[in-house]
Design an enzyme around this catalytic site. Structure first.
Site, PDB file in Angstrom:
ATOM      1  N   ASP A 315       0.813  -1.224   0.000  1.00 36.26           N
ATOM      2  CA  ASP A 315       0.000   0.000   0.000  1.00 36.26           C
ATOM      3  C   ASP A 315       0.847   1.276   0.000  1.00 36.26           C
ATOM      4  O   ASP A 315       0.307   2.377  -0.089  1.00 36.26           O
ATOM      5  CB  ASP A 315      -0.917   0.028   1.232  1.00 36.26           C
ATOM      6  N   ARG A 387      -4.640   7.262  -1.601  1.00 37.55           N
ATOM      7  CA  ARG A 387      -3.177   7.257  -1.464  1.00 37.55           C
ATOM      8  C   ARG A 387      -2.491   8.034  -2.589  1.00 37.55           C
ATOM      9  O   ARG A 387      -1.390   8.559  -2.402  1.00 37.55           O
ATOM     10  CB  ARG A 387      -2.660   5.829  -1.363  1.00 37.55           C
TER      11      ARG A 387
HETATM   12  C1  S3P Z   1      -5.383  -5.560   3.158  1.00 34.63           C
HETATM   13  C2  S3P Z   1      -4.668  -6.284   2.235  1.00 34.63           C
HETATM   14  C3  S3P Z   1      -4.066  -5.689   1.039  1.00 34.63           C
HETATM   15  C4  S3P Z   1      -3.969  -4.177   1.137  1.00 34.63           C
HETATM   16  C5  S3P Z   1      -5.228  -3.573   1.651  1.00 34.63           C
HETATM   17  C6  S3P Z   1      -5.561  -4.097   3.034  1.00 34.63           C
HETATM   18  C7  S3P Z   1      -5.971  -6.248   4.326  1.00 34.63           C
HETATM   19  O1  S3P Z   1      -4.850  -5.997  -0.097  1.00 34.63           O
HETATM   20  O2  S3P Z   1      -3.645  -3.624  -0.120  1.00 34.63           O
HETATM   21  O3  S3P Z   1      -5.125  -2.159   1.724  1.00 34.63           O
HETATM   22  O4  S3P Z   1      -6.394  -5.560   5.284  1.00 34.63           O
HETATM   23  O5  S3P Z   1      -6.004  -7.487   4.324  1.00 34.63           O
HETATM   24  P1  S3P Z   1      -4.604  -7.336  -0.970  1.00 34.63           P
HETATM   25  O6  S3P Z   1      -5.011  -8.497  -0.172  1.00 34.63           O
HETATM   26  O7  S3P Z   1      -5.458  -7.138  -2.190  1.00 34.63           O
HETATM   27  O8  S3P Z   1      -3.129  -7.331  -1.279  1.00 34.63           O
END
Ligand code: S3P
Length: 434
Positions: A315, A387
């Site tokens: 992120d 972001r």
């Molecule tokens: C998250 C997992 C990530 C991240 C998101 C939050 C989570 O996504 O980008 O902001 O809380 O499990 P992905 O599982 O798609 O990588």
């Protein structure tokens, strides 16, 4: 809403950024499904986590918010949710939708999950596939996009699932469905991703094993209410880590930040680029590592970002691209195709903004090459992505002209009050609401 930023300046002072978004979602979900009252502090009062909170209220869970950051969740047990009368609207939150889909697959009633235009354009096939293998019945729009219609009253069975992509949301979805499945549910990941679901389940007294990369749990147990102290979100702190690193004369102390090893890719990458960052007062709070982070300006240099850091910083790339634009030399990112399916296509959206500021870059299918150099000013489009808005706001610290960041409303999904806090620390930011 738009942010208007004057070029230059430096950041100094001490701040605690808002609570961790991932943990805030999970605290509501697990608190709602536990027996007893869960007390959450440090909860992120941002739109994403509040959408999850509202979804559980709509399913009959009594949730009190006595003061900012404090939430009391009166859990109803794993089988105590009631059918909502309307579709559950998760707003902009991919985490809300994907994790909830796993839980809803195990309920006795039908649900519809929907969201805003950005969320309704994001892929859900990645969770529908494993849930179908578990016996869930879910339909979506063409291309596996939301809204999702989840049929209740379906018996789930435990499966073993090898995740095709490094995604904590998919991992968590499968594990949460596993709470309702018969037998053992297990997953393996192509690379470690954030493990808040596993840690928090254990905190609620639910055994989860992680052995040789296989994460597993047995269905049919129960969650016991607990107290949760949500640390400050390292993903929000990241904007200030980069901001202080690129602006000469800066020195910041960011307090009570979650530094779970599955989340600190941004620190590891900035250190490789030459940043001056120190973790102070490292401690463990409620099963999660926490620290105060001191960051001072330091000249950065370009690097080849190690691919094993990509899921650990997934992120934080919008902020890291700004660090790369201010670094000396070339930064190369590969193996980051997941950035294309975030709240926006973050490779394309960042490249467009970098072009506007005159930063040389080359877009790759799975990453980008950025040549550090001089940043101009200009008008940035966020593609409704929080972001992207915050990344280009901090870029102003090294820009040579005014930056106008359009469409900043979505900043409130993860970082309500970003403009006020950034301004108090020294960013020359003005907000226009129109
Ligand atoms: C998250 C997992 C990530 C991240 C998101 C939050 C989570 O996504 O980008 O902001 O809380 O499990 P992905 O599982 O798609 O990588």
């Amino acid at each position: 809403m738009q942010f208007i930023l004057q070029p230059g300046g430096s950041l100094s002072g001490e701040a605690r950024v808002p609570g961790d978004k991932s943990m805030s979602h999970r605290s509501i979900m697990l608190g709602a499904l536990a027996r007893g009252t869960t007390r959450v502090s440090g909860f992120l009062e941002g739109e994403d986590a509040l959408a999850t909170l509202n979804a559980f209220s709509a399913m009959g869970v009594s949730i009190e918010r006595p003061e900012d950051g404090h939430v009391l969740v009166h859990g109803v047990g794993l089988h105590g949710l009631k059918a909502p009368s309307d579709p559950l609207d998760l707003g902009n939150a991919g985490t809300g939708m994907r994790l909830l889909a796993g839980l809803m697959a195990g309920q006795a009633f039908d649900t519809e999950l929907t969201g805003d235009a950005s969320l309704c354009s994001r892929p859900m096939g990645r969770i529908m596939d494993p849930l179908a293998l578990m016996g869930a019945r879910i339909s979506a729009q063409p291309g596996g996009r939301p809204p999702l219609n989840i049929q209740g009253g379906t018996a789930l069975r435990g499966i073993h699932y090898d995740l095709p992509m490094a995604s904590a949301q998919v991992k968590s979805c499968v594990l949460l469905a596993g709470l309702y499945a018969e037998g053992c549910t297990s997953v393996t990941e192509p690379a470690p991703t954030r493990d808040h679901t596993e840690r928090m389940l254990r905190g609620f007294g639910y055994p989860v094993s992680s052995v040789n990369g296989v994460i597993s749990l047995q269905g049919g147990g129960a969650l016991q209410a607990t107290d949760i102290d949500v640390p400050a979100d390292i993903s929000s702190a990241a904007f200030f880590l980069v901001a202080a690193s690129i602006a000469p004369g800066s020195e910041l102390l960011l307090t009570h930040v979650g530094v779970n090893p599955t989340r600190i890719g941004v620190i590891n990458i900035l250190l490789l680029m030459g940043a001056d960052i120190e973790l102070l007062n490292e401690r463990e709070v409620g099963g999660e590592p926490v620290a105060d982070i001191q960051v001072r300006y330091a000249p950065l240099h370009g690097i080849d970002i190690p691919e094993d850091q990509v899921p650990l910083a997934i992120d934080e790339f919008p902020a890291l691209f700004i660090a790369a634009a201010c670094a000396e030399g070339r930064t190369v990112l590969r193996g980051a195709e997941e950035l294309r399916v975030k709240e926006s296509d973050r490779i394309a959206a960042m490249a467009e903004g970098l072009d506007t500021l005159g930063v040389t870059n080359e877009v790759l299918e799975d990453g980008i090459v950025i040549e550090g150099g001089t940043l101009g000013g200009g008008e940035i489009h966020t593609h409704m992505d929080h972001r992207i808005a915050m990344a280009f706001s901090i870029a102003a610290l090294r820009a040579q002209g005014e930056i106008v960041v359009r469409d900043c409303d979505h900043v409130a999904t993860s970082f309500p009050g970003f403009d006020a806090l950034a301004g108090a620390l020294g960013l020359q930011i003005r907000t226009e609401r129109g």
